[in-house]
Scaffold this active site. Sequence first.
Site, PDB file in Angstrom:
ATOM      1  N   ASP A  86       2.470   5.788  -6.651  1.00  0.00           N
ATOM      2  CA  ASP A  86       3.753   5.669  -5.954  1.00  0.00           C
ATOM      3  C   ASP A  86       4.956   5.555  -6.883  1.00  0.00           C
ATOM      4  OD1 ASP A  86       2.581   5.769  -3.427  1.00  0.00           O
ATOM      5  OD2 ASP A  86       2.069   3.645  -3.527  1.00  0.00           O
ATOM      6  N   HIS A  95       0.879  -1.187   0.000  1.00  0.00           N
ATOM      7  CA  HIS A  95       0.000   0.000   0.000  1.00  0.00           C
ATOM      8  C   HIS A  95       0.917   1.238   0.000  1.00  0.00           C
ATOM      9  CE1 HIS A  95      -3.563   2.319   0.479  1.00  0.00           C
ATOM     10  NE2 HIS A  95      -3.781   2.180   1.778  1.00  0.00           N
TER      11      HIS A  95
HETATM   12  N1  NMX Z   1       5.274  -6.561 -10.112  1.00  0.00           N
HETATM   13  C1  NMX Z   1       5.304  -7.905 -10.192  1.00  0.00           C
HETATM   14  N2  NMX Z   1       4.226  -8.700 -10.028  1.00  0.00           N
HETATM   15  C2  NMX Z   1       3.065  -8.081  -9.815  1.00  0.00           C
HETATM   16  C3  NMX Z   1       2.934  -6.677  -9.764  1.00  0.00           C
HETATM   17  C4  NMX Z   1       4.118  -5.907  -9.909  1.00  0.00           C
HETATM   18  N3  NMX Z   1       4.113  -4.580  -9.807  1.00  0.00           N
HETATM   19  N4  NMX Z   1       1.640  -6.350  -9.547  1.00  0.00           N
HETATM   20  C5  NMX Z   1       0.968  -7.521  -9.455  1.00  0.00           C
HETATM   21  N5  NMX Z   1       1.829  -8.554  -9.594  1.00  0.00           N
HETATM   22  C6  NMX Z   1       1.531  -9.975  -9.461  1.00  0.00           C
HETATM   23  C7  NMX Z   1       0.936 -10.243  -8.083  1.00  0.00           C
HETATM   24  O1  NMX Z   1       1.962 -10.319  -7.099  1.00  0.00           O
HETATM   25  C8  NMX Z   1       0.179 -11.519  -8.318  1.00  0.00           C
HETATM   26  O2  NMX Z   1       1.118 -12.571  -8.357  1.00  0.00           O
HETATM   27  P1  NMX Z   1       0.778 -13.999  -7.651  1.00  0.00           P
HETATM   28  O3  NMX Z   1      -0.475 -14.479  -8.311  1.00  0.00           O
HETATM   29  O4  NMX Z   1       1.977 -14.832  -7.954  1.00  0.00           O
HETATM   30  O5  NMX Z   1       0.585 -13.705  -6.200  1.00  0.00           O
HETATM   31  C9  NMX Z   1      -0.361 -11.327  -9.739  1.00  0.00           C
HETATM   32  O6  NMX Z   1       0.492 -10.350 -10.353  1.00  0.00           O
HETATM   33  C10 NMX Z   1      -1.783 -10.852  -9.788  1.00  0.00           C
HETATM   34  O7  NMX Z   1      -1.899  -9.680  -9.031  1.00  0.00           O
HETATM   35  P2  NMX Z   1      -2.966  -8.562  -9.445  1.00  0.00           P
HETATM   36  O8  NMX Z   1      -4.315  -9.175  -9.370  1.00  0.00           O
HETATM   37  O9  NMX Z   1      -2.577  -7.923 -10.724  1.00  0.00           O
HETATM   38  O10 NMX Z   1      -2.768  -7.446  -8.326  1.00  0.00           O
HETATM   39  P3  NMX Z   1      -3.453  -7.362  -6.880  1.00  0.00           P
HETATM   40  O11 NMX Z   1      -4.775  -6.709  -7.026  1.00  0.00           O
HETATM   41  O12 NMX Z   1      -3.419  -8.665  -6.175  1.00  0.00           O
HETATM   42  O13 NMX Z   1      -2.443  -6.397  -6.117  1.00  0.00           O
HETATM   43  C11 NMX Z   1      -1.016  -4.536  -5.890  1.00  0.00           C
HETATM   44  C12 NMX Z   1      -2.357  -5.019  -6.396  1.00  0.00           C
HETATM   45  C13 NMX Z   1      -0.989  -3.012  -5.983  1.00  0.00           C
HETATM   46  C14 NMX Z   1      -0.852  -4.915  -4.410  1.00  0.00           C
HETATM   47  C15 NMX Z   1       0.102  -5.171  -6.757  1.00  0.00           C
HETATM   48  O14 NMX Z   1      -0.038  -4.739  -8.094  1.00  0.00           O
HETATM   49  C16 NMX Z   1       1.495  -4.842  -6.246  1.00  0.00           C
HETATM   50  O15 NMX Z   1       1.995  -5.537  -5.368  1.00  0.00           O
HETATM   51  N6  NMX Z   1       2.149  -3.750  -6.785  1.00  0.00           N
HETATM   52  C17 NMX Z   1       3.411  -3.325  -6.301  1.00  0.00           C
HETATM   53  C18 NMX Z   1       3.252  -2.582  -4.981  1.00  0.00           C
HETATM   54  C19 NMX Z   1       2.605  -1.233  -5.191  1.00  0.00           C
HETATM   55  O16 NMX Z   1       2.944  -0.464  -6.069  1.00  0.00           O
HETATM   56  N7  NMX Z   1       1.651  -0.910  -4.276  1.00  0.00           N
HETATM   57  C20 NMX Z   1       1.054   0.430  -4.275  1.00  0.00           C
HETATM   58  C21 NMX Z   1      -0.438   0.448  -4.584  1.00  0.00           C
HETATM   59  C22 NMX Z   1      -0.932   1.857  -4.558  1.00  0.00           C
HETATM   60  N8  NMX Z   1      -0.911   2.460  -3.215  1.00  0.00           N
HETATM   61  O17 NMX Z   1      -0.431   3.536  -3.049  1.00  0.00           O
HETATM   62  O18 NMX Z   1      -1.400   1.870  -2.264  1.00  0.00           O
HETATM   63  C1  MLT Z   2      -4.635   4.197  -2.640  1.00  0.00           C
HETATM   64  O1  MLT Z   2      -4.422   5.373  -2.955  1.00  0.00           O
HETATM   65  O2  MLT Z   2      -5.237   3.894  -1.606  1.00  0.00           O
HETATM   66  C2  MLT Z   2      -4.039   3.129  -3.485  1.00  0.00           C
HETATM   67  O3  MLT Z   2      -4.010   3.480  -4.827  1.00  0.00           O
HETATM   68  C3  MLT Z   2      -4.521   1.741  -3.190  1.00  0.00           C
HETATM   69  C4  MLT Z   2      -5.909   1.381  -3.580  1.00  0.00           C
HETATM   70  O4  MLT Z   2      -6.711   2.180  -4.036  1.00  0.00           O
HETATM   71  O5  MLT Z   2      -6.214   0.173  -3.411  1.00  0.00           O
END
Ligand code: NMX
Ligand code: MLT
Length: 469
Positions: free
Chosen positions: A397, A296
Amino acid sequence: MAVPGSFKDAPGKNKWAPISYGECTTILCERISAQLPAWRERVARLIKEHGDFTISQVTIDQIYGGIRGVPIQVSDISYVDALEGIRIRGYTINELLEKLPRPKGSEFPLMGGLFFLLMTNNFPNQREAELIEDEWKQRSEIPAYVLDVINAMPLETHPMALFSMGILALQRESVFSVEYSHGILKPDYWKSYLEDSLNLMGKLPALAAYIFNRKYRQGRVIESDPDLDWSANFARLIGKGDDYEYRDLCRLFFLIHCDHEGGNVSAHTAHLVSSALADIYYSCSAGMNGLAGPLHGLANQECLRWIQDLRARFDHFPTRTELEAFAAQYVQSGQVIPGYGHAVLRKTDPRFTAQFEFAQKHLPDDELFRLVSLVYEVVPGVLQTLGKVKNPWPNVDAINGTLQYHYGVREIDFYTVLFGVSRCMGLCAHATWARALGKPIERPKSLTTTMLEEMVKNDESTRLLQQSE
Ligand code: NMX
Ligand code: MLT
């Protein structure tokens, strides 16, 4: 001054002089009160006439998969569309940047105006935005005992832990908790949530700056400047008051991070906690603990680290091919690229774009920004080849740390606190309106794996039975 709340006439409950709210709270209360009968009536009618209408079904996949995509709450404060991104009270990021009132000499908005919009659902004029800004100045002082809590912690404590603790320590100031203990009536709970929100938001820049100065600047003290707006004053408090571009960056940063509908970890946590009638301080502190997770809000510090590590691997600015190879190897090793992907968005986050445009204008030649731009060109393609990432595009981010770094705020682990200062504003608005609409305590149901297995087995037996008939 008006006293907005009314109290139960119960023995032992009404022998107390209710707290008088000031003019600003009264004005906000009037704005909200004017809309409440219609909102309450709308919600009541929807529940009465269509309460059993099915809007969604839940699959086993979703229940094990982080409740992804399952609608579990209603909030009219903001909404994230997968392709368009966030709308706050119906306005896109660009519309807010363009239309909200600004301080003199700046092209970026006053956060007081944003607070007014979030809370009242009325678009603010200059005077209304300044009303909130002035109010925050009156409420900005942090009690000494809160600073003592922070001072008691080891210096190496993560600033998000200090920030959350600081907010929690402020709980002693909660007007809602006092009023609740004296029997305030349920339809009026929201008024003291609003009062607490004004107090908390007034104090957050000074709280965050105190943590920054104690941790990284040997505890230096910089006084607030009453002539500055909330965002610019924060810049001043961390020693960046003379940097006009950085002041604008703060205004931009705080605006875009304030809210992202109700389902993200920080908003959902704060909403859940406040549904138990825990006050704004407990709720925001809880929300900040979720924001501190690397998936997050902490992703902003992780992202800048990733960009810096990438740069350090090469003795020259990496080529597109080198970056492609590095990113592919990185994700194939099972790690996530911070700043990319999103649970809801399916295109580039408009909050990324707003910062990207700021960087193009003010720091086009900054080496890290050039690298962020190259990563933006290359990484989505690499993530797409994995075949499992639902959104290969950058989120908020992916760039915000680079901007902070450029302007000399190089304490990477502080970046999530900046996010948190802003996000608390959205959390306060969600919680205040949840009380205004009388939302109940949240209590979803959990099941066991055996139950799910049996549900599937029974369904299969019924199907086989039907086939054999
Ligand atoms: N790099 C590599 N793998 C990824 C990434 C990425 N940036 N994003 C998703 N995946 C993988 C994820 O780990 C999952 O793998 P597995 O099935 O092996 O567990 C697969 O792709 C499917 O994930 P998604 O359904 O696309 O994404 P999900 O909704 O579960 O998660 C996040 C969303 C934001 C947690 C994920 O994209 C992530 O971990 N991103 C990197 C961290 C990040 O930038 N977080 C910030 C979000 C915004 N904020 O400010 O809160
Ligand atoms: C946020 O600003 O809270 C992030 O983009 C994460 C989200 O919306 O799930």
